[in-house]
Design a protein around this motif. Structure first.
Motif, PDB file in Angstrom:
ATOM      1  N   GLU A 224       0.846  -1.194   0.000  1.00  0.00           N
ATOM      2  CA  GLU A 224       0.000   0.000   0.000  1.00  0.00           C
ATOM      3  C   GLU A 224       0.880   1.242   0.000  1.00  0.00           C
ATOM      4  OE1 GLU A 224      -3.341   2.030  -0.391  1.00  0.00           O
ATOM      5  OE2 GLU A 224      -3.550  -0.115   0.101  1.00  0.00           O
ATOM      6  N   ASP A 296      -9.877  -4.084  11.565  1.00  0.00           N
ATOM      7  CA  ASP A 296      -9.160  -3.700  10.345  1.00  0.00           C
ATOM      8  C   ASP A 296      -8.642  -4.930   9.603  1.00  0.00           C
ATOM      9  OD1 ASP A 296      -9.636  -1.040  10.838  1.00  0.00           O
ATOM     10  OD2 ASP A 296      -7.697  -0.687  11.812  1.00  0.00           O
ATOM     11  N   LYS A 299     -11.426  -6.449   7.613  1.00  0.00           N
ATOM     12  CA  LYS A 299     -11.675  -5.688   6.379  1.00  0.00           C
ATOM     13  C   LYS A 299     -10.636  -6.030   5.312  1.00  0.00           C
ATOM     14  CE  LYS A 299     -13.805  -1.711   8.721  1.00  0.00           C
ATOM     15  NZ  LYS A 299     -13.627  -0.266   9.075  1.00  0.00           N
ATOM     16  N   THR A 300      -9.376  -6.138   5.729  1.00  0.00           N
ATOM     17  CA  THR A 300      -8.309  -6.491   4.791  1.00  0.00           C
ATOM     18  C   THR A 300      -8.569  -7.847   4.162  1.00  0.00           C
ATOM     19  OG1 THR A 300      -6.633  -5.174   5.942  1.00  0.00           O
ATOM     20  CG2 THR A 300      -5.844  -7.003   4.597  1.00  0.00           C
ATOM     21  N   ASN A 302     -11.439  -9.415   3.900  1.00  0.00           N
ATOM     22  CA  ASN A 302     -12.627  -9.345   3.047  1.00  0.00           C
ATOM     23  C   ASN A 302     -12.290  -8.766   1.676  1.00  0.00           C
ATOM     24  OD1 ASN A 302     -14.195 -10.360   5.116  1.00  0.00           O
ATOM     25  ND2 ASN A 302     -15.026  -8.376   5.740  1.00  0.00           N
ATOM     26  N   ASN A 303     -11.482  -7.706   1.669  1.00  0.00           N
ATOM     27  CA  ASN A 303     -11.094  -7.075   0.408  1.00  0.00           C
ATOM     28  C   ASN A 303     -10.264  -8.030  -0.451  1.00  0.00           C
ATOM     29  OD1 ASN A 303     -12.391  -4.690   1.046  1.00  0.00           O
ATOM     30  ND2 ASN A 303     -10.573  -3.737   1.931  1.00  0.00           N
ATOM     31  N   MET A 304      -9.335  -8.738   0.185  1.00  0.00           N
ATOM     32  CA  MET A 304      -8.527  -9.705  -0.547  1.00  0.00           C
ATOM     33  C   MET A 304      -9.394 -10.804  -1.152  1.00  0.00           C
ATOM     34  SD  MET A 304      -5.164 -10.466   1.770  1.00  0.00           S
ATOM     35  CE  MET A 304      -3.988  -9.204   2.246  1.00  0.00           C
ATOM     36  N   GLU A 306     -12.483 -10.740  -2.037  1.00  0.00           N
ATOM     37  CA  GLU A 306     -13.242 -10.226  -3.182  1.00  0.00           C
ATOM     38  C   GLU A 306     -12.366 -10.145  -4.427  1.00  0.00           C
ATOM     39  OE1 GLU A 306     -14.989  -6.512  -2.155  1.00  0.00           O
ATOM     40  OE2 GLU A 306     -16.306  -7.350  -0.607  1.00  0.00           O
ATOM     41  N   ARG A 307     -11.126  -9.658  -4.258  1.00  0.00           N
ATOM     42  CA  ARG A 307     -10.220  -9.525  -5.395  1.00  0.00           C
ATOM     43  C   ARG A 307      -9.835 -10.884  -5.965  1.00  0.00           C
ATOM     44  NH1 ARG A 307      -7.177  -5.940  -2.188  1.00  0.00           N
ATOM     45  NH2 ARG A 307      -5.377  -7.317  -2.376  1.00  0.00           N
TER      46      ARG A 307
END
Length: 320
Positions: A224, A296, A299-300, A302-304, A306-307
């Protein structure tokens, strides 16, 4: 599916909720930490480096137990199905913990875990030989567009974070390269330094020593923000690619562990990671430390997820 519960005791005559007495004494017995990979590997070393400091701040003994097999699935499954009492914790590793259920039927789902804390986030690194004609990532992308399939890149295998990083870059840049899988990152680095491949993709922590010695040159990192040990290497995002990817190693517990215990574990990990001795040991191993609290970290993950699911839906990475 395990249901999360938090036990509280209302004391009459008082205006506050008091934690259930059993939780106040946690841990009353040794805690087992599952590592889903073999002894001596990167995750095992990180776990055994962290444990003495975590024991100090948690106030209890922790035993590291290795449960290797099936790319991590054996250990992940054991962790997911353990009693949700806080006495079984374990490392979960991305992308494996996320991508294995995408690739095939498993005996666990991500919902079976409660994230506790991110510990290490080792971003992907895109490296070339020092004599390579590609001085920047733009140079490589431009050549790949004009010469589809001619650039060879090495990774630690199909479905690894290195391989998924390459697939995601190919997708975003509109290029095609030729994949050469290797048994491990040391093999990829050796092939790159021997100029047997054009591009080596492995984690920045694994690249640090060779990069410092001038044996490789890193064009981009999948963090990031720029890792403090590689401040001169631009991120993929800086170079126009919305791609943050690497290998994250964090602690999780079975879903259903009371929030009080999850928070106590997370706080103890945060404090352990601030110990100067621990940070010095991690520095020697070139481990990019990255703490996140349970919310947090969730959330990380979950985002991974999805990708990786989107990447799989568009281009499954299992080679025939």
């Amino acid at each position: 599916m395990k249901i999360s519960s938090s036990k509280t005791l209302l004391v009459f005559g008082m205006s506050t909720l008091v934690s259930f007495p059993a939780l106040a004494d946690y841990p009353e017995r040794p805690v087992e930490m599952i590592v889903s990979y073999s002894a001596g590997g990167g995750t095992d070393i990180a776990a055994r480096t962290l444990v003495p400091y975590l024991e100090e701040h948690l106030g209890g003994d922790i035993t590291v137990v290795n449960r290797p097999g099936a790319g991590g699935e054996v250990g992940f499954t054991e962790l997911a199905n353990a009693e949700p009492d806080g006495y079984t914790i374990g490392f979960i590793n991305t992308p494996n913990v996320l991508t294995i259920p995408i690739q095939r039927d498993t005996r666990y789902e991500m919902e079976d875990f409660a994230p506790v804390a991110s510990v290490i986030d080792d971003p992907a690194g895109f490296s070339v030989h020092p004599d390579s004609q590609f001085k920047t990532l733009d140079d490589l992308i431009e050549y790949a567009k004009a010469n589809p399939g001619e650039i060879s890149y090495g990774t630690t295998g199909v479905g690894s974070d290195d391989h998924l990083a390459a697939l995601a870059l190919e997708r975003q840049a509109g290029i095609q390269m030729t994949h050469v899988p290797f048994p491990g990152s040391a093999d990829v680095r050796q092939a790159l330094m021997g100029q047997h491949i054009d591009l080596g993709i492995f984690n920045m922590g694994e690249a640090a020593t060779d990069a410092a010695a001038g044996r490789i040159r890193t064009l981009a990192q999948g963090a990031e923000e720029r890792w403090e040990k590689a401040p001169d290497v631009p991120t993929l995002k800086e170079q126009g690619y919305d791609l943050v990817i690497g290998s994250n190693r964090g602690i999780a517990v079975p879903a259903g562990v009371p929030d009080e215990i999850v928070n106590e574990l997370s706080q103890a990990i945060a404090e352990a990671m601030q110990e100067e001795e621990f940070r010095a040991a991690a520095d020697k191993q070139a481990l990019p430390l990255y703490y996140q609290n349970p919310q947090d970290y969730q959330k990380t993950l979950n985002n991974m997820q999805e990708r990786f699911q989107a990447l799989w839906d568009e281009s499954p990475w299992v080679e025939q």
